[in-house]
Design an enzyme around this catalytic site. Structure first.
Site, PDB file in Angstrom:
ATOM      1  N   ARG A  46      -3.969  10.706  -5.410  1.00  0.00           N
ATOM      2  CA  ARG A  46      -4.117   9.501  -4.560  1.00  0.00           C
ATOM      3  C   ARG A  46      -4.644   9.883  -3.242  1.00  0.00           C
ATOM      4  O   ARG A  46      -5.084  11.120  -3.058  1.00  0.00           O
ATOM      5  CB  ARG A  46      -2.593   9.120  -4.222  1.00  0.00           C
ATOM      6  CG  ARG A  46      -1.456  10.047  -4.251  1.00  0.00           C
ATOM      7  CD  ARG A  46      -1.188  10.998  -3.359  1.00  0.00           C
ATOM      8  NE  ARG A  46      -1.494  10.478  -1.724  1.00  0.00           N
ATOM      9  CZ  ARG A  46      -2.022  11.151  -1.012  1.00  0.00           C
ATOM     10  NH1 ARG A  46      -2.284  12.305  -0.816  1.00  0.00           N
ATOM     11  NH2 ARG A  46      -2.180  10.307   0.412  1.00  0.00           N
ATOM     12  N   GLY A  47      -4.914   8.957  -2.425  1.00  0.00           N
ATOM     13  CA  GLY A  47      -5.683   9.248  -1.079  1.00  0.00           C
ATOM     14  C   GLY A  47      -7.134   8.902  -1.398  1.00  0.00           C
ATOM     15  O   GLY A  47      -7.777   9.143  -2.604  1.00  0.00           O
ATOM     16  N   ALA A  48      -7.813   8.071  -0.546  1.00  0.00           N
ATOM     17  CA  ALA A  48      -9.025   7.103  -1.087  1.00  0.00           C
ATOM     18  C   ALA A  48      -9.890   8.137  -1.338  1.00  0.00           C
ATOM     19  O   ALA A  48     -10.580   7.982  -2.445  1.00  0.00           O
ATOM     20  CB  ALA A  48      -9.295   6.432   0.241  1.00  0.00           C
ATOM     21  N   GLN A 197       4.717  10.336   1.265  1.00  0.00           N
ATOM     22  CA  GLN A 197       3.377  11.093   1.248  1.00  0.00           C
ATOM     23  C   GLN A 197       3.685  11.850   2.460  1.00  0.00           C
ATOM     24  O   GLN A 197       3.212  13.185   2.242  1.00  0.00           O
ATOM     25  CB  GLN A 197       2.196  10.275   1.244  1.00  0.00           C
ATOM     26  CG  GLN A 197       2.112   9.516   0.014  1.00  0.00           C
ATOM     27  CD  GLN A 197       2.464   8.103   0.068  1.00  0.00           C
ATOM     28  OE1 GLN A 197       3.581   7.765   0.532  1.00  0.00           O
ATOM     29  NE2 GLN A 197       1.837   7.286  -0.932  1.00  0.00           N
ATOM     30  N   ASP A 238      -8.107   3.589   4.212  1.00  0.00           N
ATOM     31  CA  ASP A 238      -8.521   3.343   2.769  1.00  0.00           C
ATOM     32  C   ASP A 238      -9.797   2.397   2.796  1.00  0.00           C
ATOM     33  O   ASP A 238     -10.437   2.373   1.470  1.00  0.00           O
ATOM     34  CB  ASP A 238      -7.470   2.681   2.052  1.00  0.00           C
ATOM     35  CG  ASP A 238      -6.207   3.827   1.623  1.00  0.00           C
ATOM     36  OD1 ASP A 238      -5.534   4.243   2.534  1.00  0.00           O
ATOM     37  OD2 ASP A 238      -6.309   4.133   0.515  1.00  0.00           O
ATOM     38  N   ASN A 248      -4.949   0.983   5.989  1.00  0.00           N
ATOM     39  CA  ASN A 248      -4.344   2.499   5.533  1.00  0.00           C
ATOM     40  C   ASN A 248      -2.844   2.226   5.304  1.00  0.00           C
ATOM     41  O   ASN A 248      -2.241   1.211   5.188  1.00  0.00           O
ATOM     42  CB  ASN A 248      -4.359   3.511   6.881  1.00  0.00           C
ATOM     43  CG  ASN A 248      -4.156   4.931   6.491  1.00  0.00           C
ATOM     44  OD1 ASN A 248      -4.590   5.406   5.516  1.00  0.00           O
ATOM     45  ND2 ASN A 248      -3.464   5.560   7.215  1.00  0.00           N
ATOM     46  N   LYS A 249      -2.242   3.359   5.000  1.00  0.00           N
ATOM     47  CA  LYS A 249      -0.829   3.237   4.197  1.00  0.00           C
ATOM     48  C   LYS A 249       0.088   2.341   5.142  1.00  0.00           C
ATOM     49  O   LYS A 249      -0.115   2.362   6.520  1.00  0.00           O
ATOM     50  CB  LYS A 249      -0.265   4.738   4.284  1.00  0.00           C
ATOM     51  CG  LYS A 249       1.074   5.039   3.921  1.00  0.00           C
ATOM     52  CD  LYS A 249       1.396   3.953   2.432  1.00  0.00           C
ATOM     53  CE  LYS A 249       0.561   4.587   1.462  1.00  0.00           C
ATOM     54  NZ  LYS A 249       0.626   3.723   0.072  1.00  0.00           N
TER      55      LYS A 249
HETATM   56  O1  MRU Z   1      -1.171   5.115  -1.327  1.00  0.00           O
HETATM   57  P1  MRU Z   1      -1.886   6.334  -1.198  1.00  0.00           P
HETATM   58  O2  MRU Z   1      -0.839   7.530  -1.138  1.00  0.00           O
HETATM   59  O3  MRU Z   1      -3.001   6.588  -1.929  1.00  0.00           O
HETATM   60  O4  MRU Z   1      -2.340   6.191   0.182  1.00  0.00           O
HETATM   61  C1  MRU Z   1      -3.090   7.001   1.262  1.00  0.00           C
HETATM   62  C2  MRU Z   1      -3.478   6.768   2.558  1.00  0.00           C
HETATM   63  O5  MRU Z   1      -3.012   5.695   2.834  1.00  0.00           O
HETATM   64  C3  MRU Z   1      -4.424   7.682   2.982  1.00  0.00           C
HETATM   65  O6  MRU Z   1      -3.982   7.601   4.478  1.00  0.00           O
HETATM   66  C4  MRU Z   1      -5.738   7.219   2.866  1.00  0.00           C
HETATM   67  O7  MRU Z   1      -5.988   6.969   1.619  1.00  0.00           O
HETATM   68  C5  MRU Z   1      -6.588   8.319   3.730  1.00  0.00           C
HETATM   69  S1  MRU Z   1      -7.042   9.629   2.561  1.00  0.00           S
HETATM   70  C6  MRU Z   1      -7.898  10.765   3.261  1.00  0.00           C
END
Ligand code: MRU
Length: 345
Positions: A46-48, A197, A238, A248-249
């Site tokens: 996970r994470g963009a 997270q 994201d 973002n989250k």
């Molecule tokens: O649902 P997730 O854990 O994939 O969400 C991740 C985030 O919101 C991060 O802050 C974002 O993807 C940036 S990662 C460099």
């Protein structure tokens, strides 16, 4: 670099299964297309940026599985795989950006080349997407580290670290670099309900790096700001619209509002692969909805009544006017972002 969230190891796609952290560190091999889709969907990866890199390698896994017998056949296999992986999660634009790059390479090779060349070219592109992300992370760290001063408290939300990218992260790359430069600072990590997270991943990564981190419940952010313990906020992204509105989250928007109320600068750290210039503002960003179960039965225990109504968007959009700067691989961009983002694209 502390960990490799996703890597291509001699023809195998290997990820860290992030659903097991922080109590278990386990690498798993994603040998089928279905397992790649599932890993993205349930947040094993996970994470963009990490999702994008994983999907690029996932295209290789999907094509191999389909056993094409000619180049045009292989192009169809890429298209089918790309379309399928694009249904795994909707918000992080890096997923679609990486899949598009893979599709373009396949289309460019369509007619004549041999199947072997086709494979090598496709594999080279996925590896380049991965290496490119590592370089962008490093540059984000270099550009952002100057924002942290000795004695600062930095607040972050969710996880935008090495676990969320192929490299050293985005928001956390800034902190890793500041630490390398010998700066003395501390970090407040929001735990980040419902999937934690911040608690499970960010606190773990920062501790591994020897950075002074304090875990706080999401609802403690206002209090630490009022106590004067936070001098800047740095979060990941994201998807960033052309005007700087940033998805973002879930919970990031409330942190931005709190930061404004307390006069604390709020920064977003992200590579240009997270910028979606096709969207004029954040209103068009598709927001993923997650299952009620993640809220009512988090980590093995029921914490809400049976059948209660639940609303669980996975992301929110922070309006550009709350953002002091966007830390990219090209530098720290300042408002108005419609201009600064376009100028460096
Ligand atoms: O649902 P997730 O854990 O994939 O969400 C991740 C985030 O919101 C991060 O802050 C974002 O993807 C940036 S990662 C460099």
């Amino acid at each position: 670099m502390p960990v490799e969230a996703v890597r291509w190891a001699e023809g195998e796609l290997v990820i860290i299964d992030q659903t097991l952290l922080p109590t278990e560190y386990r690498e798993i091999r994603l040998a089928t297309l279905e397992s790649v889709w599932e890993a993205i969907r349930v947040l094993r990866v996970r994470g963009a940026p990490a999702i994008g890199v994983c999907a690029a390698f996932g295209v290789l896994v999907g094509v191999r599985e389909k056993r094409p017998t000619s180049a045009p056949d292989a192009v169809r296999a890429v298209e089918e795989t790309v379309n399928y992986l694009a249904t795994s999660r909707p918000t992080a634009v890096n997923l679609f950006w990486a899949l598009e790059r893979m599709k373009k390479v396949a289309e460019g090779l369509a007619a004549d080349g041999s199947l072997k060349d086709f494979w090598h070219r496709l594999e080279a592109e996925a590896i380049e997407i991965c290496e490119d992300d590592k370089r962008r992370c490093r540059a984000i760290g270099d550009h952002g580290a100057g924002l942290i001063q000795d004695g600062n408290g930095v607040l972050t939300h969710c996880n935008a670290g090495a676990l969320a990218t192929a490299g050293s992260g985005t928001a956390l790359a800034v902190m890793f670099r500041a630490k390398e430069l010998g700066k003395q600072f501390c970090v407040f990590a929001d735990e980040t309900r419902p999937l934690l997270q911040g608690a499970r991943l960010t606190a773990w990564e920062l501790m591994q790096a020897g950075i002074d981190v304090t875990l706080i419940c999401d609802n403690t952010a206002a209090q630490v700001m009022r106590e004067g313990k936070v001098q800047l906020v740095v979060v990941g992204a994201d998807r960033i619209a052309a005007n700087g509105d940033t998805a973002n989250k879930i919970g990031t928007y409330s942190v931005a509002v709190l930061a404004k109320a307390h006069g604390v600068p709020f920064y977003v750290a992200a590579p240009y692969s997270t910028v979606d210039a096709t969207l004029p503002d954040g209103a068009g960003i598709p927001i993923e909805r997650r299952s009620a179960h993640e809220v009512t039965h988090g980590f093995g225990r029921q914490t809400a009544p049976d059948n209660v109504n639940v609303y669980s968007p996975a992301f929110d959009v922070t309006p550009a006017e709350f953002i002091a700067g966007i830390i990219t691989e090209k530098g720290v961009l300042r408002p108005p972002f419609a201009k600064s983002l376009a100028a460096h694209a």
